[in-house]
Scaffold this motif. Structure first.
Motif, PDB file in Angstrom:
ATOM      1  N   ALA A   1       0.828  -1.206   0.000  1.00 20.30           N
ATOM      2  CA  ALA A   1       0.000   0.000   0.000  1.00 20.30           C
ATOM      3  C   ALA A   1       0.865   1.261   0.000  1.00 20.30           C
ATOM      4  O   ALA A   1       0.645   2.184  -0.793  1.00 20.30           O
ATOM      5  CB  ALA A   1      -0.932  -0.016   1.211  1.00 20.30           C
ATOM      6  N   TRP A   2       1.854   1.317   0.893  1.00 16.84           N
ATOM      7  CA  TRP A   2       2.710   2.494   0.971  1.00 16.84           C
ATOM      8  C   TRP A   2       3.583   2.658  -0.275  1.00 16.84           C
ATOM      9  O   TRP A   2       3.835   3.781  -0.723  1.00 16.84           O
ATOM     10  CB  TRP A   2       3.586   2.428   2.226  1.00 16.84           C
ATOM     11  CG  TRP A   2       2.865   2.845   3.461  1.00 16.84           C
ATOM     12  CD1 TRP A   2       2.411   2.041   4.464  1.00 16.84           C
ATOM     13  CD2 TRP A   2       2.491   4.175   3.825  1.00 16.84           C
ATOM     14  NE1 TRP A   2       1.765   2.781   5.430  1.00 16.84           N
ATOM     15  CE2 TRP A   2       1.800   4.099   5.069  1.00 16.84           C
ATOM     16  CE3 TRP A   2       2.659   5.418   3.227  1.00 16.84           C
ATOM     17  CZ2 TRP A   2       1.299   5.223   5.711  1.00 16.84           C
ATOM     18  CZ3 TRP A   2       2.155   6.550   3.862  1.00 16.84           C
ATOM     19  CH2 TRP A   2       1.489   6.448   5.088  1.00 16.84           C
ATOM     20  N   SER A   3       4.064   1.545  -0.828  1.00 14.65           N
ATOM     21  CA  SER A   3       4.912   1.636  -2.023  1.00 14.65           C
ATOM     22  C   SER A   3       4.106   1.989  -3.270  1.00 14.65           C
ATOM     23  O   SER A   3       4.679   2.275  -4.320  1.00 14.65           O
ATOM     24  CB  SER A   3       5.665   0.322  -2.246  1.00 14.65           C
ATOM     25  OG  SER A   3       4.765  -0.750  -2.514  1.00 14.65           O
ATOM     26  N   SER A   4       2.776   1.982  -3.160  1.00 11.29           N
ATOM     27  CA  SER A   4       1.920   2.334  -4.293  1.00 11.29           C
ATOM     28  C   SER A   4       1.696   3.835  -4.406  1.00 11.29           C
ATOM     29  O   SER A   4       1.146   4.304  -5.415  1.00 11.29           O
ATOM     30  CB  SER A   4       0.551   1.642  -4.167  1.00 11.29           C
ATOM     31  OG  SER A   4       0.690   0.237  -4.155  1.00 11.29           O
ATOM     32  N   VAL A   5       2.133   4.589  -3.388  1.00 14.65           N
ATOM     33  CA  VAL A   5       1.865   6.027  -3.370  1.00 14.65           C
ATOM     34  C   VAL A   5       2.510   6.738  -4.561  1.00 14.65           C
ATOM     35  O   VAL A   5       1.851   7.506  -5.273  1.00 14.65           O
ATOM     36  CB  VAL A   5       2.360   6.653  -2.044  1.00 14.65           C
ATOM     37  CG1 VAL A   5       2.247   8.171  -2.106  1.00 14.65           C
ATOM     38  CG2 VAL A   5       1.554   6.106  -0.876  1.00 14.65           C
ATOM     39  N   VAL A   6       3.815   6.489  -4.784  1.00 19.48           N
ATOM     40  CA  VAL A   6       4.521   7.175  -5.871  1.00 19.48           C
ATOM     41  C   VAL A   6       3.935   6.848  -7.244  1.00 19.48           C
ATOM     42  O   VAL A   6       3.618   7.757  -8.011  1.00 19.48           O
ATOM     43  CB  VAL A   6       6.034   6.855  -5.831  1.00 19.48           C
ATOM     44  CG1 VAL A   6       6.727   7.397  -7.074  1.00 19.48           C
ATOM     45  CG2 VAL A   6       6.656   7.472  -4.587  1.00 19.48           C
ATOM     46  N   PRO A   7       3.782   5.555  -7.619  1.00 22.49           N
ATOM     47  CA  PRO A   7       3.189   5.276  -8.934  1.00 22.49           C
ATOM     48  C   PRO A   7       1.762   5.788  -9.072  1.00 22.49           C
ATOM     49  O   PRO A   7       1.349   6.187 -10.161  1.00 22.49           O
ATOM     50  CB  PRO A   7       3.247   3.738  -9.035  1.00 22.49           C
ATOM     51  CG  PRO A   7       3.446   3.244  -7.649  1.00 22.49           C
ATOM     52  CD  PRO A   7       4.209   4.314  -6.944  1.00 22.49           C
ATOM     53  N   ALA A   8       1.006   5.801  -7.962  1.00 24.87           N
ATOM     54  CA  ALA A   8      -0.366   6.320  -8.026  1.00 24.87           C
ATOM     55  C   ALA A   8      -0.355   7.812  -8.333  1.00 24.87           C
ATOM     56  O   ALA A   8      -1.100   8.297  -9.190  1.00 24.87           O
ATOM     57  CB  ALA A   8      -1.090   6.047  -6.713  1.00 24.87           C
ATOM     58  N   VAL A   9       0.496   8.554  -7.619  1.00 24.13           N
ATOM     59  CA  VAL A   9       0.596   9.998  -7.841  1.00 24.13           C
ATOM     60  C   VAL A   9       1.098  10.289  -9.249  1.00 24.13           C
ATOM     61  O   VAL A   9       0.580  11.180  -9.938  1.00 24.13           O
ATOM     62  CB  VAL A   9       1.533  10.641  -6.796  1.00 24.13           C
ATOM     63  CG1 VAL A   9       1.813  12.094  -7.143  1.00 24.13           C
ATOM     64  CG2 VAL A   9       0.905  10.543  -5.407  1.00 24.13           C
ATOM     65  N   ARG A  10       2.111   9.545  -9.695  1.00 26.25           N
ATOM     66  CA  ARG A  10       2.668   9.748 -11.042  1.00 26.25           C
ATOM     67  C   ARG A  10       1.620   9.474 -12.113  1.00 26.25           C
ATOM     68  O   ARG A  10       1.530  10.190 -13.111  1.00 26.25           O
ATOM     69  CB  ARG A  10       3.876   8.827 -11.250  1.00 26.25           C
ATOM     70  CG  ARG A  10       5.102   9.227 -10.464  1.00 26.25           C
ATOM     71  CD  ARG A  10       5.950  10.230 -11.184  1.00 26.25           C
ATOM     72  NE  ARG A  10       6.628   9.618 -12.329  1.00 26.25           N
ATOM     73  CZ  ARG A  10       7.355  10.309 -13.213  1.00 26.25           C
ATOM     74  NH1 ARG A  10       7.458  11.610 -13.094  1.00 26.25           N
ATOM     75  NH2 ARG A  10       7.953   9.692 -14.212  1.00 26.25           N
TER      76      ARG A  10
END
Length: 244
Positions: free
Chosen positions: A51-60
């Motif tokens: 979940a936390w590692s998904s933050v960057v690709p989600a924002v990008r």
């Protein structure tokens, strides 16, 4: 006049290796690295780490759609892989199923890569380009001419570009099949360590095959295009000198 022109052309910004690697670092290395960091250093559960590692690709992904009116392929793919991992993290109970589900990541990436080729935007190109242009402005310009279709050998270059992604897609899909088959035919104790070995072998095989079949020929085509452009520039300078 001629000297001033040449100096001006040479003063253009030359991208460094780090600058060329930025998309690969931000879209792939950072999310994957953060996953293992959260899980190892902080002892987070698989669900929380994903979940936390998904933050960057989600924002990008959201940023590229909202600001640039296009989908960032690498960021979107990593986001999909993380979402699949989040969904599969709820699967428990059967140890063989737990081993087999790890292949879903490889299959998701493999399918995503092959779909990108079918859409005419090979996804693995972003990771390959920095290693071929090497931060050199001349090679960068040659790459752009080759992919745009304006260079003499563009068609050959584009075929190799697609082949590079196709090979990686097939390698990852094959690794997924091998992992699933092994999960249900090999003793669980053996498959626990063999699954990691399969991934290492798949990546190694992909690098070797892609290198000989696509990457090295593409590097040669870039070098050839650089020489062709330099020869053309020298001819223009000679013609200008004669005219003066």
């Amino acid at each position: 006049m001629t000297k001033t022109t040449n100096t001006g052309s040479q003063s253009k910004h030359q991208p460094g290796v780090l600058e060329n690697l930025r998309p690969l670092i931000v879209d792939v290395a950072l999310p994957l690295g953060s996953y293992y960091f959260f899980k190892g250093a902080f002892g987070m559960s698989t669900f929380a780490a994903l979940a936390w590692s998904s933050v960057v690709p989600a924002v990008r992904t959201v940023w590229s759609v909202a600001r640039e009116r296009r989908v960032n392929g690498l960021a979107a793919l990593i986001l999909v892989v993380n979402v699949v991992g989040l969904a599969l993290s709820f699967v428990s109970g059967d140890p063989r199923l737990m081993l087999a589900k790890d292949g879903a990541v490889s299959s998701t990436v493999g399918v995503g890569i092959l779909v990108s080729v079918a859409l005419g935007r090979p996804m693995m190109t972003a990771g390959l380009k920095p290693f071929l242009v090497k931060g050199d402005a001349g090679r960068e310009a040659a790459w752009e001419r080759l992919v745009s279709g304006t260079a003499v050998r563009s068609a050959e270059f584009l075929r190799k570009e697609r082949l590079f992604s196709v090979i990686w897609g097939l390698v990852l899909l094959t690794e997924c099949v091998a992992r699933v088959v092994g999960a249900y035919t090999i003793p669980v104790a053996t498959m626990v360590w063999l699954s990691s070995l399969l991934l290492v072998v798949a990546i190694s095989l992909g690098m070797v095959v892609c290198g000989g079949a696509a990457a090295e020929p593409m590097a040669c085509l870039i070098t050839d295009e650089v020489k062709r452009q330099e020869a053309a520039r020298e001819r223009r300078e000679q013609e200008l000198a004669v005219a003066v």
